[in-house]
Design a protein around this motif. Sequence first.
Motif, PDB file in Angstrom:
ATOM      1  N   ILE A   1      -9.491  19.740  42.706  1.00 29.23           N
ATOM      2  CA  ILE A   1      -8.919  20.477  41.575  1.00 29.23           C
ATOM      3  C   ILE A   1     -10.052  20.686  40.574  1.00 29.23           C
ATOM      4  CG2 ILE A   1      -7.124  20.482  39.752  1.00 29.23           C
ATOM      5  CD1 ILE A   1      -5.749  19.894  42.322  1.00 29.23           C
ATOM      6  N   GLY A   2     -10.457  21.939  40.366  1.00 31.32           N
ATOM      7  CA  GLY A   2     -11.499  22.218  39.372  1.00 31.32           C
ATOM      8  C   GLY A   2     -12.772  22.715  40.020  1.00 31.32           C
TER       9      GLY A   2
ATOM     10  N   GLY B   1     -15.637  23.596  38.255  1.00 30.47           N
ATOM     11  CA  GLY B   1     -16.830  23.486  37.415  1.00 30.47           C
ATOM     12  C   GLY B   1     -17.922  22.843  38.251  1.00 30.47           C
ATOM     13  N   ILE B   2     -18.973  22.351  37.606  1.00 28.78           N
ATOM     14  CA  ILE B   2     -20.087  21.815  38.404  1.00 28.78           C
ATOM     15  C   ILE B   2     -19.645  20.636  39.261  1.00 28.78           C
ATOM     16  CG2 ILE B   2     -21.013  20.328  36.539  1.00 28.78           C
ATOM     17  CD1 ILE B   2     -23.085  22.163  39.204  1.00 28.78           C
TER      18      ILE B   2
ATOM     19  N   GLN C   1      -7.941  26.861  38.001  1.00 26.96           N
ATOM     20  CA  GLN C   1      -6.937  27.681  37.324  1.00 26.96           C
ATOM     21  C   GLN C   1      -7.554  28.858  36.568  1.00 26.96           C
ATOM     22  OE1 GLN C   1      -5.570  24.556  34.271  1.00 26.96           O
ATOM     23  NE2 GLN C   1      -5.069  26.486  33.272  1.00 26.96           N
TER      24      GLN C   1
ATOM     25  N   ASP D   1     -11.604  31.076  36.307  1.00 30.47           N
ATOM     26  CA  ASP D   1     -12.659  31.465  37.239  1.00 30.47           C
ATOM     27  C   ASP D   1     -13.503  30.222  37.534  1.00 30.47           C
ATOM     28  OD1 ASP D   1     -14.296  33.046  38.800  1.00 30.47           O
ATOM     29  OD2 ASP D   1     -15.550  33.687  37.106  1.00 30.47           O
TER      30      ASP D   1
ATOM     31  N   GLY E   1     -15.396  28.527  34.783  1.00 30.32           N
ATOM     32  CA  GLY E   1     -14.798  29.300  33.681  1.00 30.32           C
ATOM     33  C   GLY E   1     -14.482  28.471  32.451  1.00 30.32           C
TER      34      GLY E   1
ATOM     35  N   THR F   1     -16.017  24.432  30.823  1.00 31.48           N
ATOM     36  CA  THR F   1     -17.212  23.780  30.245  1.00 31.48           C
ATOM     37  C   THR F   1     -18.514  24.258  30.884  1.00 31.48           C
ATOM     38  OG1 THR F   1     -15.798  21.831  30.210  1.00 31.48           O
ATOM     39  CG2 THR F   1     -18.085  21.525  29.542  1.00 31.48           C
TER      40      THR F   1
ATOM     41  N   SER G   1     -23.025  25.399  28.640  1.00 31.06           N
ATOM     42  CA  SER G   1     -24.064  24.387  28.444  1.00 31.06           C
ATOM     43  C   SER G   1     -25.304  24.998  27.800  1.00 31.06           C
ATOM     44  CB  SER G   1     -24.441  23.777  29.794  1.00 31.06           C
ATOM     45  OG  SER G   1     -25.324  24.652  30.459  1.00 31.06           O
TER      46      SER G   1
ATOM     47  N   SER H   1      -3.240  23.873  39.632  1.00 33.22           N
ATOM     48  CA  SER H   1      -2.394  22.777  40.132  1.00 33.22           C
ATOM     49  C   SER H   1      -1.399  22.436  39.025  1.00 33.22           C
ATOM     50  CB  SER H   1      -3.251  21.556  40.446  1.00 33.22           C
ATOM     51  OG  SER H   1      -2.434  20.410  40.442  1.00 33.22           O
TER      52      SER H   1
ATOM     53  N   ALA I   1     -11.215  18.103  37.132  1.00 36.80           N
ATOM     54  CA  ALA I   1     -10.723  19.108  36.172  1.00 36.80           C
ATOM     55  C   ALA I   1     -11.456  19.055  34.833  1.00 36.80           C
ATOM     56  CB  ALA I   1      -9.216  18.931  35.979  1.00 36.80           C
TER      57      ALA I   1
ATOM     58  N   GLY J   1     -16.955  12.928  33.044  1.00 37.19           N
ATOM     59  CA  GLY J   1     -18.267  13.180  32.432  1.00 37.19           C
ATOM     60  C   GLY J   1     -19.188  13.929  33.371  1.00 37.19           C
TER      61      GLY J   1
ATOM     62  N   LYS K   1     -23.218  15.830  34.153  1.00 38.75           N
ATOM     63  CA  LYS K   1     -24.081  16.888  33.627  1.00 38.75           C
ATOM     64  C   LYS K   1     -24.477  17.776  34.795  1.00 38.75           C
ATOM     65  CE  LYS K   1     -26.973  15.838  30.259  1.00 38.75           C
ATOM     66  NZ  LYS K   1     -26.126  16.163  29.145  1.00 38.75           N
TER      67      LYS K   1
HETATM   68  C1  LIG Z   1     -22.530  22.637  24.376  1.00 41.79           C
HETATM   69  C2  LIG Z   1     -22.822  21.938  25.674  1.00 41.79           C
HETATM   70  C3  LIG Z   1     -24.143  21.864  26.120  1.00 41.79           C
HETATM   71  C4  LIG Z   1     -24.419  21.219  27.323  1.00 41.79           C
HETATM   72  N1  LIG Z   1     -25.697  21.255  27.793  1.00 41.79           N
HETATM   73  C5  LIG Z   1     -25.990  20.709  28.996  1.00 41.79           C
HETATM   74  C6  LIG Z   1     -27.279  20.860  29.541  1.00 41.79           C
HETATM   75  O1  LIG Z   1     -28.138  21.536  28.978  1.00 41.79           O
HETATM   76  N2  LIG Z   1     -27.524  20.275  30.728  1.00 41.79           N
HETATM   77  C7  LIG Z   1     -26.579  19.558  31.407  1.00 41.79           C
HETATM   78  O2  LIG Z   1     -26.889  19.036  32.474  1.00 41.79           O
HETATM   79  N3  LIG Z   1     -25.321  19.448  30.938  1.00 41.79           N
HETATM   80  C8  LIG Z   1     -24.999  20.020  29.747  1.00 41.79           C
HETATM   81  N4  LIG Z   1     -23.721  19.953  29.256  1.00 41.79           N
HETATM   82  C9  LIG Z   1     -22.731  19.180  30.011  1.00 41.79           C
HETATM   83  C10 LIG Z   1     -22.144  19.966  31.151  1.00 41.79           C
HETATM   84  O3  LIG Z   1     -22.048  21.333  30.832  1.00 41.79           O
HETATM   85  C11 LIG Z   1     -20.755  19.433  31.489  1.00 41.79           C
HETATM   86  O4  LIG Z   1     -20.774  18.042  31.592  1.00 41.79           O
HETATM   87  C12 LIG Z   1     -20.252  20.002  32.807  1.00 41.79           C
HETATM   88  O5  LIG Z   1     -20.326  21.401  32.801  1.00 41.79           O
HETATM   89  C13 LIG Z   1     -18.806  19.569  33.058  1.00 41.79           C
HETATM   90  O6  LIG Z   1     -18.417  20.073  34.305  1.00 41.79           O
HETATM   91  P1  LIG Z   1     -17.002  19.749  34.931  1.00 41.79           P
HETATM   92  O7  LIG Z   1     -17.006  20.285  36.291  1.00 41.79           O
HETATM   93  O8  LIG Z   1     -16.691  18.312  34.750  1.00 41.79           O
HETATM   94  O9  LIG Z   1     -15.958  20.490  33.960  1.00 41.79           O
HETATM   95  P2  LIG Z   1     -15.589  22.045  33.860  1.00 41.79           P
HETATM   96  O10 LIG Z   1     -16.775  22.905  33.986  1.00 41.79           O
HETATM   97  O11 LIG Z   1     -14.762  22.198  32.636  1.00 41.79           O
HETATM   98  O12 LIG Z   1     -14.706  22.295  35.136  1.00 41.79           O
HETATM   99  C14 LIG Z   1     -13.383  21.825  35.247  1.00 41.79           C
HETATM  100  C15 LIG Z   1     -12.555  22.943  35.829  1.00 41.79           C
HETATM  101  O13 LIG Z   1     -11.261  22.444  36.129  1.00 41.79           O
HETATM  102  C16 LIG Z   1     -10.341  23.511  35.971  1.00 41.79           C
HETATM  103  N5  LIG Z   1      -9.003  22.960  35.831  1.00 41.79           N
HETATM  104  C17 LIG Z   1      -8.515  22.167  34.850  1.00 41.79           C
HETATM  105  N6  LIG Z   1      -7.223  21.865  35.077  1.00 41.79           N
HETATM  106  C18 LIG Z   1      -6.884  22.465  36.245  1.00 41.79           C
HETATM  107  C19 LIG Z   1      -5.672  22.532  37.006  1.00 41.79           C
HETATM  108  N7  LIG Z   1      -4.556  21.926  36.602  1.00 41.79           N
HETATM  109  N8  LIG Z   1      -5.676  23.262  38.142  1.00 41.79           N
HETATM  110  C20 LIG Z   1      -6.796  23.902  38.565  1.00 41.79           C
HETATM  111  N9  LIG Z   1      -7.952  23.874  37.860  1.00 41.79           N
HETATM  112  C21 LIG Z   1      -8.005  23.155  36.727  1.00 41.79           C
HETATM  113  C22 LIG Z   1     -10.837  24.213  34.715  1.00 41.79           C
HETATM  114  O14 LIG Z   1     -10.379  25.541  34.670  1.00 41.79           O
HETATM  115  C23 LIG Z   1     -12.349  24.095  34.855  1.00 41.79           C
HETATM  116  O15 LIG Z   1     -12.957  25.267  35.381  1.00 41.79           O
HETATM  117  C24 LIG Z   1     -23.386  20.615  28.074  1.00 41.79           C
HETATM  118  C25 LIG Z   1     -22.072  20.716  27.649  1.00 41.79           C
HETATM  119  C26 LIG Z   1     -21.785  21.391  26.471  1.00 41.79           C
HETATM  120  C27 LIG Z   1     -20.361  21.544  26.040  1.00 41.79           C
END
Ligand SMILES: Cc1cc2nc3c(=O)[nH]c(=O)nc-3n(C[C@H](O)[C@H](O)[C@H](O)COP(=O)(O)OP(=O)(O)OC[C@H]3O[C@@H](n4cnc5c(N)ncnc54)[C@H](O)[C@@H]3O)c2cc1C
Length: 537
Positions: free
Chosen positions: A21-22, A24-25, A46, A48, A51, A53, A57, A191, A225, A370, A372
């Motif tokens: 689910i999710g 992102g990275i 849910q 792109d 789409g 966090t 970055s 989800s 997520a 958490g 990166k």
């Molecule tokens: C301002 C800022 C600067 C940063 N700079 C850096 C940097 O320079 N270098 C670095 O390494 N890191 C950096 N980071 C940290 C990094 O960007 C984040 O830690 C990382 O992108 C988080 O990824 P993620 O996959 O956990 O979350 P997300 O990218 O948010 O992905 C989670 C996904 O889950 C989906 N989702 C949620 N609920 C559901 C559901 N019920 N059903 C289906 N999908 C769902 C969401 O739509 C979303 O796309 C930065 C963060 C910020 C905010």
Amino acid sequence: MTLRESNIQKLDQGLYDVLIIGGGINGAVAAAALSGKGARVALIDQRDFAGFTSQQSSNLAWGGIKYLESLDYPLVRKLCLSRNHLIESYPSRVKEIRFLATIDKGFRWPALFLWIGGWIYWLFGNGFTKIPRLFSKRAINKSEPIINTENTGGGFEYSDAYLHDNDSRFVFQFVRSAMDRGCIAVNYVKSVGARREGDVWITQAQDVINGKAVEIRSKVLINAAGPFVDEHNQLTGEKTEHHHVFSKGIHLIVPRVTASQRILAFFADDGRLFFVIPMGARTCIGTTDTRVDSPFTEVTEDDRQFVLDNINKRLNFKQALTRADVIAERCGVRPLVVKAQGGKSRDWMQLSRKHEIDVNQSKAHISIFGGKLTDCVNVGNEVCDIIAAMNIALPHRHYKWYGEPHPSVREEYLHQARLMNLDSYTSSASIESLSSRLWRRYDQQALELLAIIREDPRQAEVLIKGTDYLRCEIQLAKRQEMIVKLDDFLRRRSKIALVVSRENIKQAPGLMEACEILFDEQAQQKFDEYFLDSPAT
Ligand SMILES: Cc1cc2nc3c(=O)[nH]c(=O)nc-3n(C[C@H](O)[C@H](O)[C@H](O)COP(=O)(O)OP(=O)(O)OC[C@H]3O[C@@H](n4cnc5c(N)ncnc54)[C@H](O)[C@@H]3O)c2cc1C
């Protein structure tokens, strides 16, 4: 049938080893790693892909020099090694870059001391990058005359790395590689909850584009997520050791402020490091760090003013930067990990940026907290180890699931590009050669593009004027990149919406033709939706 339609149909067919689910990275690397090693994987988001966090970055792959101050040595060491590994694995996407940090007189640490810190940082990274350099005020004036050195005590230069394209493209490339290895990935599928029946997770999902319900069955459920991990765990009744708190960060994108290809680093008035980051013909300035309670944030007038005031104080502009110079803005929350008890007592600014993976072995449930972009390969590998320990077969256990293709593939591509004189098609507005740009964005698929251009040179024309994107790239995006909304293409698969003002995009000759390629008879509707949903900043 489009790639998305075909993948949605497959979501409720059979039993997946893992549903993620999710996208992102964290979800993207989990999908790329597991499908590379042979698991049967589905991924839904849910929004792109990238789409939320992961599109907000600073686009840096870095060891976190600032965490030296909070004595987080193991984290800095780990992130420095992860950064080195990314530079080695993605030579065209992740590149070393110099940071010139300018230190005000009377700052809590003198420049000489910070330069020594720069050496420690360099050693933590095994001396992989160029060595740090101490800068006098005179040397700063000479190499970066844009810096206002009136109150400068000195400075130092050190190296980290940046994502050449864009964080969201970087993430998408993992989703694409997962799909190439059989993963069924679909964007805009949410989800709405999951239950465990016997040895199987049954996830109720919904296609948010047409409201249709889908049921997905999997042996393991991975909650990636991002800021919504806790929320989703509530839906499934999962209790975890860790939770998230949120820190908001913003960036402003303005016309390029200096020609040099280095990052300028300053300590802002609140004592935090902030950066002036090259972004092609633009500059990206940020970031802030404000504790917030909700993942849904926006750039406020105060945030904007804070960044503008700080930059105007530290750079010599003929005319101070104002809101009118801002081409685009980025705003997101960092999901930071705290333990269920006790974590919140730590100083806010010093909360660790490491990731944690909570595993419920008996229910075959994994939550990723958490993390990166920098540490993404480790997340992918750790998830594979956990899945293997759950007795899910990974038939290609030792497959290397990440990294650009073997250098010989790139050599072959460059050879073919030279033979057809590809670089003669480079747009005059572009700051790099077409052959290097296509390789970075598509790696082996760039060979397909060469074949298409050889057959029909019109395919090498820039389609959306004022951008670099060629007609054949937009055709490829339609087939392979699951573009559902115009924003998916303009903001995430490309970075057009970050570097071209909304008004100029709207007027750009060729945009409607691009919409017709991407959306057929829905072109006008998608165009209208985009400009209605996100009015000019
Ligand atoms: C301002 C800022 C600067 C940063 N700079 C850096 C940097 O320079 N270098 C670095 O390494 N890191 C950096 N980071 C940290 C990094 O960007 C984040 O830690 C990382 O992108 C988080 O990824 P993620 O996959 O956990 O979350 P997300 O990218 O948010 O992905 C989670 C996904 O889950 C989906 N989702 C949620 N609920 C559901 C559901 N019920 N059903 C289906 N999908 C769902 C969401 O739509 C979303 O796309 C930065 C963060 C910020 C905010």
